[in-house]
Write a protein that holds these residues in place. Structure first.
Motif, PDB file in Angstrom:
ATOM      1  N   PRO A  75       0.799  -1.194   0.009  1.00  0.00           N
ATOM      2  CA  PRO A  75      -0.025  -0.016   0.120  1.00  0.00           C
ATOM      3  C   PRO A  75       0.792   1.429  -0.087  1.00  0.00           C
ATOM      4  CG  PRO A  75       0.217  -0.802   2.273  1.00  0.00           C
ATOM      5  CD  PRO A  75       0.743  -1.774   1.323  1.00  0.00           C
ATOM      6  N   PRO A  76       0.333   2.462  -0.326  1.00  0.00           N
ATOM      7  CA  PRO A  76       1.144   3.791  -0.119  1.00  0.00           C
ATOM      8  C   PRO A  76       1.416   3.739   1.390  1.00  0.00           C
ATOM      9  CG  PRO A  76      -1.102   3.935  -1.399  1.00  0.00           C
ATOM     10  CD  PRO A  76      -1.028   2.676  -0.913  1.00  0.00           C
ATOM     11  N   PRO A  77       2.347   4.560   1.700  1.00  0.00           N
ATOM     12  CA  PRO A  77       3.366   5.145   0.669  1.00  0.00           C
ATOM     13  C   PRO A  77       4.666   4.272   0.511  1.00  0.00           C
ATOM     14  CG  PRO A  77       3.669   5.853   2.850  1.00  0.00           C
ATOM     15  CD  PRO A  77       2.709   5.138   3.104  1.00  0.00           C
ATOM     16  N   ARG A  78       4.558   2.903   0.842  1.00  0.00           N
ATOM     17  CA  ARG A  78       5.480   1.905   0.426  1.00  0.00           C
ATOM     18  C   ARG A  78       5.667   1.721  -0.808  1.00  0.00           C
ATOM     19  NH1 ARG A  78       4.536  -2.426   5.162  1.00  0.00           N
ATOM     20  NH2 ARG A  78       2.517  -1.632   4.633  1.00  0.00           N
ATOM     21  N   ARG A  79       4.615   1.805  -1.256  1.00  0.00           N
ATOM     22  CA  ARG A  79       4.425   1.287  -2.947  1.00  0.00           C
ATOM     23  C   ARG A  79       5.418   2.303  -3.843  1.00  0.00           C
ATOM     24  NH1 ARG A  79      -1.594   1.360  -4.959  1.00  0.00           N
ATOM     25  NH2 ARG A  79      -1.331  -0.565  -3.965  1.00  0.00           N
ATOM     26  N   GLN A  80       5.272   3.624  -3.375  1.00  0.00           N
ATOM     27  CA  GLN A  80       6.050   4.602  -4.298  1.00  0.00           C
ATOM     28  C   GLN A  80       7.466   4.411  -4.006  1.00  0.00           C
ATOM     29  OE1 GLN A  80       3.355   5.211  -2.518  1.00  0.00           O
ATOM     30  NE2 GLN A  80       1.895   6.196  -4.072  1.00  0.00           N
ATOM     31  N   VAL A  81       7.665   4.137  -2.663  1.00  0.00           N
ATOM     32  CA  VAL A  81       9.286   3.886  -2.250  1.00  0.00           C
ATOM     33  C   VAL A  81       9.801   2.668  -3.102  1.00  0.00           C
ATOM     34  CG1 VAL A  81      10.711   3.157  -0.260  1.00  0.00           C
ATOM     35  CG2 VAL A  81       8.770   4.910  -0.015  1.00  0.00           C
ATOM     36  N   TYR A  82       9.106   1.553  -3.023  1.00  0.00           N
ATOM     37  CA  TYR A  82       9.619   0.595  -3.909  1.00  0.00           C
ATOM     38  C   TYR A  82       9.909   0.691  -5.449  1.00  0.00           C
ATOM     39  CZ  TYR A  82       8.950  -2.211   0.517  1.00  0.00           C
ATOM     40  OH  TYR A  82       9.145  -2.958   1.813  1.00  0.00           O
ATOM     41  N   ALA A  83       8.660   1.503  -5.919  1.00  0.00           N
ATOM     42  CA  ALA A  83       8.915   1.880  -7.306  1.00  0.00           C
ATOM     43  C   ALA A  83      10.122   2.593  -7.656  1.00  0.00           C
ATOM     44  CB  ALA A  83       7.648   2.335  -7.821  1.00  0.00           C
ATOM     45  N   LEU A  84      10.455   3.708  -6.982  1.00  0.00           N
ATOM     46  CA  LEU A  84      11.402   4.503  -6.996  1.00  0.00           C
ATOM     47  C   LEU A  84      12.630   3.725  -6.951  1.00  0.00           C
ATOM     48  CD1 LEU A  84      12.307   7.198  -7.811  1.00  0.00           C
ATOM     49  CD2 LEU A  84      12.299   7.821  -5.340  1.00  0.00           C
ATOM     50  N   ARG A  85      12.877   2.824  -5.852  1.00  0.00           N
ATOM     51  CA  ARG A  85      14.002   1.990  -5.951  1.00  0.00           C
ATOM     52  C   ARG A  85      14.198   1.039  -6.997  1.00  0.00           C
ATOM     53  NH1 ARG A  85      18.219   2.754  -3.845  1.00  0.00           N
ATOM     54  NH2 ARG A  85      18.591   1.755  -1.834  1.00  0.00           N
ATOM     55  N   ALA A  86      13.129   0.699  -7.656  1.00  0.00           N
ATOM     56  CA  ALA A  86      13.328  -0.187  -8.793  1.00  0.00           C
ATOM     57  C   ALA A  86      13.656   0.740 -10.179  1.00  0.00           C
ATOM     58  CB  ALA A  86      11.957  -0.684  -9.175  1.00  0.00           C
ATOM     59  N   ALA A  87      13.142   1.741  -9.883  1.00  0.00           N
ATOM     60  CA  ALA A  87      13.435   2.793 -11.122  1.00  0.00           C
ATOM     61  C   ALA A  87      15.102   3.186 -11.241  1.00  0.00           C
ATOM     62  CB  ALA A  87      12.909   4.080 -11.119  1.00  0.00           C
ATOM     63  N   ASN A  88      15.608   3.419  -9.800  1.00  0.00           N
ATOM     64  CA  ASN A  88      17.067   3.596  -9.666  1.00  0.00           C
ATOM     65  C   ASN A  88      17.858   2.578  -9.831  1.00  0.00           C
ATOM     66  OD1 ASN A  88      18.056   6.229  -7.948  1.00  0.00           O
ATOM     67  ND2 ASN A  88      15.912   5.660  -7.264  1.00  0.00           N
ATOM     68  N   LEU A  89      17.451   1.474  -9.746  1.00  0.00           N
ATOM     69  CA  LEU A  89      18.292  -0.018 -10.296  1.00  0.00           C
ATOM     70  C   LEU A  89      18.310  -0.365 -11.565  1.00  0.00           C
ATOM     71  CD1 LEU A  89      17.287  -2.124  -7.008  1.00  0.00           C
ATOM     72  CD2 LEU A  89      19.542  -1.223  -7.272  1.00  0.00           C
ATOM     73  N   LEU A  90      17.233   0.257 -12.379  1.00  0.00           N
ATOM     74  CA  LEU A  90      16.954  -0.028 -13.760  1.00  0.00           C
ATOM     75  C   LEU A  90      18.149   0.766 -14.342  1.00  0.00           C
ATOM     76  CD1 LEU A  90      13.112  -0.419 -14.023  1.00  0.00           C
ATOM     77  CD2 LEU A  90      14.819  -2.145 -14.759  1.00  0.00           C
ATOM     78  N   GLN A  91      18.064   2.169 -13.731  1.00  0.00           N
ATOM     79  CA  GLN A  91      19.233   3.059 -14.573  1.00  0.00           C
ATOM     80  C   GLN A  91      20.482   2.387 -14.303  1.00  0.00           C
ATOM     81  OE1 GLN A  91      19.882   6.644 -12.573  1.00  0.00           O
ATOM     82  NE2 GLN A  91      20.232   7.663 -14.783  1.00  0.00           N
ATOM     83  N   ARG A  92      20.827   2.032 -13.176  1.00  0.00           N
ATOM     84  CA  ARG A  92      22.149   1.630 -12.771  1.00  0.00           C
ATOM     85  C   ARG A  92      22.445   0.142 -13.667  1.00  0.00           C
ATOM     86  NH1 ARG A  92      23.677   1.202  -6.511  1.00  0.00           N
ATOM     87  NH2 ARG A  92      25.780   0.951  -7.620  1.00  0.00           N
ATOM     88  N   GLY A  93      21.289  -0.488 -14.174  1.00  0.00           N
ATOM     89  CA  GLY A  93      21.447  -1.767 -14.944  1.00  0.00           C
ATOM     90  C   GLY A  93      21.372  -1.305 -16.490  1.00  0.00           C
ATOM     91  N   ASN A  94      21.772  -0.107 -16.695  1.00  0.00           N
ATOM     92  CA  ASN A  94      21.573   0.566 -18.341  1.00  0.00           C
ATOM     93  C   ASN A  94      20.211   0.389 -18.897  1.00  0.00           C
ATOM     94  OD1 ASN A  94      24.155   1.460 -18.239  1.00  0.00           O
ATOM     95  ND2 ASN A  94      25.017  -0.740 -18.535  1.00  0.00           N
ATOM     96  N   MET A  95      19.235   0.299 -18.118  1.00  0.00           N
ATOM     97  CA  MET A  95      17.736   0.243 -18.583  1.00  0.00           C
ATOM     98  C   MET A  95      17.009   1.521 -18.382  1.00  0.00           C
ATOM     99  SD  MET A  95      17.131  -3.734 -17.709  1.00  0.00           S
ATOM    100  CE  MET A  95      15.607  -3.990 -18.762  1.00  0.00           C
ATOM    101  N   SER A  96      17.659   2.770 -18.778  1.00  0.00           N
ATOM    102  CA  SER A  96      16.976   4.112 -18.560  1.00  0.00           C
ATOM    103  C   SER A  96      15.651   4.008 -19.182  1.00  0.00           C
ATOM    104  CB  SER A  96      17.682   5.174 -19.142  1.00  0.00           C
ATOM    105  OG  SER A  96      19.119   5.255 -18.350  1.00  0.00           O
ATOM    106  N   ALA A  97      15.360   3.628 -20.337  1.00  0.00           N
ATOM    107  CA  ALA A  97      13.850   3.702 -20.831  1.00  0.00           C
ATOM    108  C   ALA A  97      12.953   2.844 -19.945  1.00  0.00           C
ATOM    109  CB  ALA A  97      13.900   2.862 -22.230  1.00  0.00           C
ATOM    110  N   GLN A  98      13.159   1.623 -19.573  1.00  0.00           N
ATOM    111  CA  GLN A  98      12.460   1.146 -18.381  1.00  0.00           C
ATOM    112  C   GLN A  98      12.167   1.833 -17.052  1.00  0.00           C
ATOM    113  OE1 GLN A  98      14.589  -0.077 -20.199  1.00  0.00           O
ATOM    114  NE2 GLN A  98      14.154  -2.100 -21.492  1.00  0.00           N
TER     115      GLN A  98
END
Length: 643
Positions: A75-98
Motif C-alpha cells: 500500500p502507499p506510501p511504501r508502494r512509491q518507495v519501492y517503485a522509485l527504488r526499482a527505477a534507480n536500479l533499472l538505471q544502474r542496469g543501463n535500462m533507462s527507458a524502463q
C-alpha cells in the motif's frame, strides 16, 4: 542544442552530486533500506530481503524486478518507495527507458513528501544522463526547497541545477548555484572543491555579464566572485596578476574565499629562478631526433634570453645523451656531479625510462617525454611532453562538452593512428559516448573515398539499393543516404591527408557533420591557401600556434629573429622548449597546489598526482583557411601567465 565547452580541467561536478551517495552508498533512497520494514516472517518481508540481497550483489535488474513486485503488493506510501527504488536500479542496469516507464506508470499522489522529492531528483538525473538539460531544469523548477529538507537533499538539488546550467552554458546561473550550495557543506574539503570549480567557471562568463552581476547581485559572495573574475581579466603578467588579487582581497576582506583557493590563483611566494643556480639540459646532439632536440634547445634559450631581469639567470650546461638516449645515465650523473640545481630532459622515451629506473632522483628533473602514468611515481621526476594521446582524449572531452553523444572515427594505418584512435575511443567511452563506426585509411594512398563511404554509411545504402533492385528486377532512382547516427567525426590526420579528406566529405554531402581533430591536422603556421579545404574542422592546439600574438610575443620575436627558417617546421617543439624553461620556477607551486594552473605557450599547465605536466588545449575552428579561436576558450583564472 550545441553548447560552449567547459574548460577541460574544470573540477567534475559529479564530486558534488555524489555528496548524498557518499553518506548513503546504496543509493538515494535510504527509506528502501532502513526506514521501511515489513512484518517479520511475512511474505513481504521475505521478498524485501531477497530484493536487498540481489541489490547488494550488484544484480541490478533482478533486484529492480523484485522491488517492482513489492511495489504492486504494497500500500502507499511504501508502494512509491519501492517503485522509485526499482527505477534507480533499472538505471544502474543501463535500462533507462524502463526506469523512465516505471516512473511514468506509478501514481505519486499518495507518496510521502521525501519520496516525492527524491522522485523529482531522479527524473532530473535521468534527463541529464540523456543530455536533456532543459527537461531537467523544468522538472527541478517544480520543487519547493523547504527548510525541512535535509542538507543531503539540498546539495543534490543544487548540484543537479549546476550540471544543467553548465550544459546549457548558463554560467551566470551556475555561479549563483555554486554560491548557494557552499553554505550546505560541512567539510572544508568540499568547500575548497566548490570554490575551485567557481574559479574555473569565472572565465567562461562574458565580461559584460560579470559586470552586471557585480553591479546588481544582492548576494555579497556572488558580487565578490564576479569582481574577482573581472580583476583577473586585467592581468598581463605574474606581477599584475598578484597585484590584482591582493587589491581584490583588500576590498573583499569578508568574502569566504579560502586560502587554498587563493593559493591556486597565483603563487604568493613562488620559486625564483635566482634559486636555480644552474640547469643541466640533457639532449641528443646527433641521431634521428637531433633536429627536434635543436628546436627544443633553441626555444629553451630564447625563453632564457627573453627574461627581463639579468640578475636571476642561471647558468645552462648542455649534455649529450647520445643518438637514442643510450648515454643518458652517464650524462645525468655528470650533470649532478657538476652541481646543477635542476635537470631538463632527456628527450627520448627510453632515456626517461632509464632515469625512472634509478628510483629517487638526486635533483628535480623535468623530462621532455613521458612514460606510462600507471608506473609508480618517481621522486623528483617531472614529465612534460606534447602527448598525442592526451590531445585525443581532450578531443573526446570537447565533443562531449559540446553536447555530442555519437561519433564515428577515421584514422590512418600505422602505430600513430592506432595510438591516437585508442586514446580517443577509451576516453569517449568512459564519458558515455558511443562510436557507431570506425575506418582506417591507408597513408600511402591519396584516395579516401572507400573508407569515407564506409564510415558515412554510404556503402550500406548502396548495398540496400542493390538488394532492392534484385527483388524488383529494375533499377530504382537512387540518392545515397548518410547514416543518421553521426553527430561528429573524429579525424586523426596530418595536414596533407586532412586537406584531401575534407573535400571528399564535401563531395559526399557531409559538410553538415562537425569534424574534430588533434593539433596534428594543423601545420602550425597559418596558410590560407593550403588550408582552404579545412573549413569547419575544429582543432585543439597550443596558444603558440593558434594565438601567436597573445602572451608569447617577446619570446616569439626572439625565435623569429634567430631561427625563422626552422620555426615553421618545428614550431611546437620551440614552444615546448620555451615552456620547459619558463615553468621551472613554478614546479614546486604546482606540485603543492593540485588545483593550480600555469598559463604557458603550449597550453594551460598543471601537475597531476604522478607529476605529469598536463596541458589544456586551446580550440579553434577553420574558417576560410585560417584557424579562428572559439569564443568559449579562455584561460582559467587560476592559470599563471608566463613571465
Amino acid at each position: 542544442m550545441r553548447r560552449h565547452a567547459l574548460i577541460t580541467f574544470l573540477l567534475p561536478l559529479a564530486i558534488l552530486s555524489c555528496a548524498s551517495t557518499e553518506r548513503n552508498p546504496r543509493g538515494q533512497l535510504a527509506s528502501a533500506d532502513s526506514d521501511v520494514r515489513e512484518a517479520p516472517g511475512s511474505y513481504l518481508q521475505g521478498a524485501l530481503e531477497q530484493a536487498q540481497r540481489l541489490e547488494a550483489t550488484g544484480q541490478w535488474v533482478a533486484a529492480a524486478l523484485s522491488y517492482t513486485k513489492l511495489s504492486t503488493l504494497s500500500p502507499p506510501p511504501r508502494r512509491q518507495v519501492y517503485a522509485l527504488r526499482a527505477a534507480n536500479l533499472l538505471q544502474r542496469g543501463n535500462m533507462s527507458a524502463q526506469a523512465k516507464q516505471t516512473i511514468a506508470d506509478t501514481d505519486w499522489s499518495t507518496a510521502d513528501p521525501d519520496t516525492q522529492f527524491e522522485r523529482v531528483l531522479f527524473s532530473a538525473r535521468l534527463a541529464l544522463a540523456e543530455r536533456d538539460a532543459k527537461s531537467a531544469l523544468d522538472v527541478l523548477a517544480g520543487l519547493e526547497v523547504t527548510p525541512q529538507l535535509s542538507a543531503v537533499q539540498k546539495i543534490e538539488y543544487r548540484s543537479l541545477r549546476i550540471r544543467a546550467f553548465d550544459m546549457v552554458a548558463d554560467y551566470a546561473a551556475s555561479l549563483n548555484e555554486h554560491v548557494s550550495i557552499e553554505g550546505l557543506f560541512v567539510s572544508e574539503n568540499d568547500v575548497n572543491l566548490n570554490q575551485q570549480a567557481i574559479a574555473a567557471l569565472l572565465p567562461t562568463i562574458p565580461e559584460e555579464t560579470l559586470t552586471l552581476i557585480a553591479a546588481t547581485s544582492l548576494a555579497p559572495e556572488t558580487r565578490g566572485w564576479a569582481e574577482l573574475g573581472l580583476a583577473l581579466r586585467q592581468r598581463t603578467d605574474r606581477a599584475s596578476l598578484t597585484a590584482a588579487i591582493a587589491e581584490w582581497r583588500s576590498r573583499n576582506q569578508m568574502h569566504p574565499i579560502t586560502a587554498t583557493t587563493l593559493a591556486s590563483l597565483a603563487p604568493t611566494s613562488p620559486d625564483r629562478l635566482s634559486a636555480i643556480a644552474s640547469i643541466g639540459l640533457l639532449l641528443p646532439s646527433d641521431g634521428p631526433t637531433a633536429v627536434s632536440a635543436v628546436a627544443v634547445r633553441d626555444g629553451f634559450l630564447a625563453a632564457y634570453y627573453t627574461l627581463n631581469s639579468p640578475n636571476v639567470k642561471p647558468n645552462i650546461k648542455v649534455y649529450n645523451t647520445g643518438p637514442s638516449g643510450e648515454n643518458v645515465l652517464a650524462a645525468y650523473r655528470q650533470a649532478v656531479s657538476e652541481g646543477v640545481s635542476i635537470v631538463v630532459g632527456p628527450l627520448h622515451k627510453s632515456a626517461v625510462e632509464a632515469l625512472a629506473g634509478l628510483g629517487r632522483l638526486p635533483v628535480p628533473t623535468l623530462a621532455l617525454n613521458e612514460i606510462s602514468p600507471t608506473l609508480a611515481r618517481v621522486e623528483n621526476l617531472f614529465q612534460f611532453s606534447l602527448s598525442p594521446d592526451n590531445e585525443a582524449r581532450q578531443v573526446a572531452e570537447r565533443a562531449w562538452a559540446d553536447g555530442a553523444t555519437q561519433a564515428v572515427m577515421l584514422y590512418p594505418n600505422g602505430a600513430w593512428g592506432e595510438r591516437v584512435s585508442n586514446a580517443f575511443r577509451q576516453r569517449w567511452q568512459q564519458l558515455g559516448g558511443v562510436i557507431n563506426a570506425s575506418e582506417i585509411y591507408q597513408t600511402e594512398k591519396s584516395e579516401y573515398s572507400t573508407p569515407l563511404k564506409k564510415v558515412l554509411g554510404i556503402e550500406d545504402s548502396a548495398n540496400r539499393l542493390k538488394a532492392l533492385a534484385n527483388v524488383i528486377q529494375t533499377k530504382p532512382k537512387f540518392e545515397p543516404r548518410l547514416r543518421r547516427d553521426i553527430e561528429f567525426i573524429f579525424m586523426a590526420a596530418y595536414p596533407l591527408a586532412a586537406r584531401q579528406i575534407m573535400p571528399q566529405l564535401a563531395f559526399h554531402q557531409a559538410t553538415h557533420i562537425p569534424v574534430y581533430a588533434t593539433s596534428h591536422t594543423f601545420s602550425g603556421s597559418a596558410d590560407k591557401k593550403a588550408d582552404s579545404d579545412l573549413g569547419g574542422v575544429i582543432v585543439g592546439d597550443m596558444p603558440w600556434t593558434l594565438l601567436p600574438s597573445v602572451g608569447s610575443q617577446p619570446v616569439r620575436d626572439k625565435v623569429v629573429s634567430n631561427w625563422k627558417g626552422n620555426l615553421e617546421q618545428q614550431s611546437r617543439l620551440y614552444a615546448l622548449g620555451v615552456d620547459a624553461y619558463n615553468v621551472l620556477p613554478y614546479l614546486g607551486w604546482l606540485q603543492g597546489n593540485p588545483s593550480a594552473r600555469w598559463q604557458g605557450v603550449t597550453g594551460i599547465l598543471a601537475l597531476d598526482e604522478t607529476n605529469h605536466v598536463t596541458r589544456q588545449l586551446t580550440w579553434a575552428k577553420f574558417v576560410s583557411g585560417l584557424p579562428k579561436p572559439l569564443s568559449s576558450v579562455t584561460s582559467a583564472p587560476d592559470a599563471l601567465p608566463a613571465p
